[in-house]
Design an enzyme around this catalytic site. Structure first.
Site, PDB file in Angstrom:
ATOM      1  CD  GLU A   1      -2.660  -0.961   2.191  1.00 46.61           C
ATOM      2  OE1 GLU A   1      -2.068  -0.140   3.946  1.00 46.61           O
ATOM      3  OE2 GLU A   1      -3.431  -1.708   3.036  1.00 46.61           O
TER       4      GLU A   1
ATOM      5  CB  CYS B   1       2.239   7.532   3.534  1.00 47.65           C
ATOM      6  SG  CYS B   1       2.647   6.516   4.403  1.00 47.65           S
TER       7      CYS B   1
ATOM      8  CB  CYS C   1       6.508  -5.906   8.728  1.00 43.99           C
ATOM      9  SG  CYS C   1       7.508  -4.701   9.798  1.00 43.99           S
TER      10      CYS C   1
ATOM     11  CB  CYS D   1       4.306  -4.302  16.032  1.00 44.60           C
ATOM     12  SG  CYS D   1       5.610  -2.922  16.345  1.00 44.60           S
TER      13      CYS D   1
ATOM     14  CB  CYS E   1       1.233  -3.068  13.546  1.00 42.53           C
ATOM     15  SG  CYS E   1       1.774  -2.562  11.138  1.00 42.53           S
TER      16      CYS E   1
ATOM     17  CB  CYS F   1      -1.520   1.909   8.659  1.00 42.88           C
ATOM     18  SG  CYS F   1      -0.084   1.217   9.225  1.00 42.88           S
TER      19      CYS F   1
END
Ligand code: SAH
Length: 345
Positions: free
Chosen positions: A88, A101, A108, A112, A115, A328
């Protein structure tokens, strides 16, 4: 891996166009980078060469979905990469600037807990070309308002993909023409990466996703804290500050009862003050894999006032895109669900 349009350096482009005069190579390079043109629109070069470039250098990003929010000032794109992975990017228009962004990895590995990307896991690093093309696509979309800022706050941990991210930054700065200070690298706190960043020539801005200044809580929110605990992170940031003489900012996603208490504000102030860091408070964006609620508006204002009273410079940032569930990582998560629900043939 397929070589795409923005993967080549200028010398590599010249090699690819071997036999063409220098000024032609310049025209192609400038057309792609400064004018953000597709090869098909490079009308100042002969048609045959144009078609050759189109087939030799395919685009890295195929648009899958575009959604807009906040009265059209936030535009979020879901892209498919040549090997099928999804990433994205988000374009955000403000009164005084337009920021894109970008993602630095597909997925990833930092895990976290709050997230959406971290909940899914790591696919692969993005190439330099895949990163640069996100900025180009945003610029093509933003003709009236020039893209002025780039933040590495999309998917992935930029400092875990240092080499590709850094060459993308050099390209974004030199060839696309965005000032180094207007390029922000956001990290969960990868100490060796911050050390490398402090040795680079371009003075980019650094944001650290802190979210807690207490090791026990931070271990839970950002498990990489077990490898790079707060005391070592503080030491590394002191060195960074000495080397660069730049103000660092901390990201703090406000989570009810987790990191919005008076005690959390005291811990944050004790961590941020010696570094003279700036704090950005962002309401937590709820994700399916994390049950905690975002802090309410009063709790956020109270936390900000408390930090102010401790002498910490603090801003409350709005969370763009939440009105369409497109903050996000969520577009990709939705798409993955949509794919998995497809009937099997
Ligand atoms: N890996 C880098 C950059 C990508 S994440 C980093 O950790 O900084 C960009 C920012 O979004 C980080 O500050 C991250 O902590 C924050 N973020 C991730 N999920 C979020 C959520 N659900 N709500 C609010 N902020 C979130």
């Amino acid at each position: 891996m397929v070589i795409t349009r923005y993967d080549l350096s200028r010398t590599e482009l010249a090699d690819l166009l071997e036999g063409e005069p220098n000024y032609r190579v310049d025209q192609v390079w400038e057309g792609l980078h400064s004018q953000h043109r597709d090869p098909a629109d490079l009308t100042n070069i002969p048609k045959k060469l144009r078609s050759a470039i189109e087939s030799l250098l395919p685009a890295a990003l195929t648009p899958l979905r575009e959604v807009s929010a906040d009265n059209g000032t936030t535009i979020k794109n879901l892209w498919q990469l040549s090997d099928g992975h999804l990433i994205e990017s988000v374009l955000m228009h403000y009164r005084d600037r337009s920021t894109v962004c970008v993602s630095s990895q597909a997925g990833c590995a930092m895990a976290c807990s709050f997230c959406a990307t971290g909940q899914v896991g790591f696919d692969r690093h993005l190439t330099t070309g895949e990163i640069v093309e996100q900025v180009i696509r945003a610029s093509q979309h933003s003709v009236d308002k020039r893209v002025s800022n780039v933040v590495f706050m999309g998917m992935g941990e930029p400092l875990a993909n240092f080499d590709n991210v850094w060459s993308a930054i050099e390209r974004i700065n030199t060839d696309i023409g965005i000032g180094a200070r207007k390029i922000t690298v956001s990290t969960v706190g990868i100490i060796p990466g911050i050390e490398r960043l402090s040795q680079q020539k371009l003075p980019v801005s650094l944001a650290v996703s802190l979210h807690s200044a207490n090791d026990k809580t931070r271990n839970h929110l950002a498990p990489i804290n077990r490898t790079y605990p707060l005391r070592k992170l503080a030491e590394c940031l002191q060195n960074y500050k000495r080397a660069r003489n730049r103000r660092i900012s901390f990201e703090w996603a406000m989570m009810s009862e987790v990191n919005d208490t008076d005690e959390a504000a005291r811990e944050l102030a004790a961590f941020a003050r010696p570094l003279n860091a700036h704090v950005n408070l962002i309401p937590l964006n709820p994700t399916p894999g994390y049950a905690t609620s975002p802090s309410g508006p009063e709790a956020i204002v109270h936390f900000r006032d408390l930090l102010d009273s401790f002498g910490v410079n603090t801003t409350i940032r709005s969370n763009r895109g939440t009105d369409i569930d497109a903050a996000c990582g969520q577009l990709r998560a939705e798409q993955a669900v949509a794919f998995s629900k497809r009937p099997k043939r």
